[in-house]
Design a protein around this motif. Sequence first.
Motif, PDB file in Angstrom:
ATOM      1  N   SER A 165       0.910  -1.215  -0.015  1.00 19.35           N
ATOM      2  CA  SER A 165      -0.019  -0.213  -0.026  1.00 19.35           C
ATOM      3  C   SER A 165       0.782   1.325   0.095  1.00 19.35           C
ATOM      4  CB  SER A 165      -0.943   0.180   1.256  1.00 19.35           C
ATOM      5  OG  SER A 165      -1.631   1.146   1.413  1.00 19.35           O
ATOM      6  N   CYS A 166       0.454   2.297  -0.744  1.00 22.33           N
ATOM      7  CA  CYS A 166       1.112   3.296  -0.575  1.00 22.33           C
ATOM      8  C   CYS A 166       1.097   4.432   0.657  1.00 22.33           C
ATOM      9  CB  CYS A 166       0.774   4.506  -1.871  1.00 22.33           C
ATOM     10  SG  CYS A 166       1.484   3.672  -3.580  1.00 22.33           S
ATOM     11  N   ASN A 167      -0.130   3.733   1.220  1.00 18.00           N
ATOM     12  CA  ASN A 167      -0.118   4.383   2.653  1.00 18.00           C
ATOM     13  C   ASN A 167      -0.405   3.331   3.693  1.00 18.00           C
ATOM     14  OD1 ASN A 167      -0.967   5.870   4.751  1.00 18.00           O
ATOM     15  ND2 ASN A 167      -3.480   6.055   4.253  1.00 18.00           N
ATOM     16  N   ASP A 218       2.578  -1.837 -11.137  1.00 15.94           N
ATOM     17  CA  ASP A 218       1.577  -0.933 -11.171  1.00 15.94           C
ATOM     18  C   ASP A 218       0.938  -0.946  -9.808  1.00 15.94           C
ATOM     19  OD1 ASP A 218       2.084  -0.166 -13.832  1.00 15.94           O
ATOM     20  OD2 ASP A 218       0.759  -1.687 -14.446  1.00 15.94           O
ATOM     21  N   CYS A 219       0.659   0.018  -9.283  1.00 15.62           N
ATOM     22  CA  CYS A 219      -0.283  -0.027  -7.769  1.00 15.62           C
ATOM     23  C   CYS A 219      -1.524   0.253  -8.087  1.00 15.62           C
ATOM     24  CB  CYS A 219       0.381   1.016  -6.939  1.00 15.62           C
ATOM     25  SG  CYS A 219      -0.330   0.832  -5.380  1.00 15.62           S
ATOM     26  N   LEU A 220      -2.298  -0.694  -7.436  1.00 10.88           N
ATOM     27  CA  LEU A 220      -3.740  -0.568  -7.442  1.00 10.88           C
ATOM     28  C   LEU A 220      -4.349  -0.381  -6.023  1.00 10.88           C
ATOM     29  CD1 LEU A 220      -4.421  -3.623  -9.656  1.00 10.88           C
ATOM     30  CD2 LEU A 220      -4.517  -1.545 -10.290  1.00 10.88           C
ATOM     31  N   CYS A 221      -3.449   0.094  -5.219  1.00  9.73           N
ATOM     32  CA  CYS A 221      -3.783   0.308  -3.645  1.00  9.73           C
ATOM     33  C   CYS A 221      -5.378   1.051  -3.493  1.00  9.73           C
ATOM     34  CB  CYS A 221      -2.763   0.547  -2.821  1.00  9.73           C
ATOM     35  SG  CYS A 221      -2.357   2.456  -2.904  1.00  9.73           S
ATOM     36  N   GLY A 222      -5.469   2.014  -4.285  1.00  9.50           N
ATOM     37  CA  GLY A 222      -6.580   3.112  -4.166  1.00  9.50           C
ATOM     38  C   GLY A 222      -6.489   4.095  -3.194  1.00  9.50           C
TER      39      GLY A 222
HETATM   40 ZN    ZN Z   1      -0.710   2.737  -4.386  1.00  7.93          ZN
END
Ligand code: ZN
Length: 163
Positions: free
Chosen positions: A75-77, A119-123
């Motif tokens: 997660s980016c957070n 690719d990030c799909l963390c939303g």
């Molecule tokens: Zn992300």
Amino acid sequence: MKQCHLVIRESEKGKAVYADADIRKGEFVCEFTGPVCTMCEYKNMHDPLNNHYLQIDEDLFMGPSGNADDLINHSCNPNGGLVYRDGRIEFIAIRDIRKGEELSFDYSTTMDEDCWEMDCLCGEENCRGKVRDFKHLPRVLQEKYIALGVVLPYIVKRIKTRS
Ligand SMILES: [Zn+2]
């Protein structure tokens, strides 16, 4: 494997790991384990689209263990991070986590390999769109993760040597 407070469930992103109890900031959650191999072996063995390898040192990667630690998503957070202690990789909470929350860490805190991104799909609101090596993170974010102690030592050493 030494672990606690975890449950694996299907999510829209595939399998994911959730807290099955409230976890306090700083608390140990689980250990990451798995067969260790060199960078060269890693390049031959990993599946770029379903990569469960973790870079743990300059030329060392840890492969999948078959346990929950393989399934903790990026997660980016994130609410957790990896700490290297006495030769072990431990997942700890970097903030209070509620029972039922998905566990995550920022994969960039373990990446300095120059050969893989996803690719990030963390939303999350602050989603970076791509997960890339630690050196590509904004300086402020690098410093935040280093201050939290959740960047693997070989990366911290490289960042300090470069700056
Ligand atoms: Zn992300």
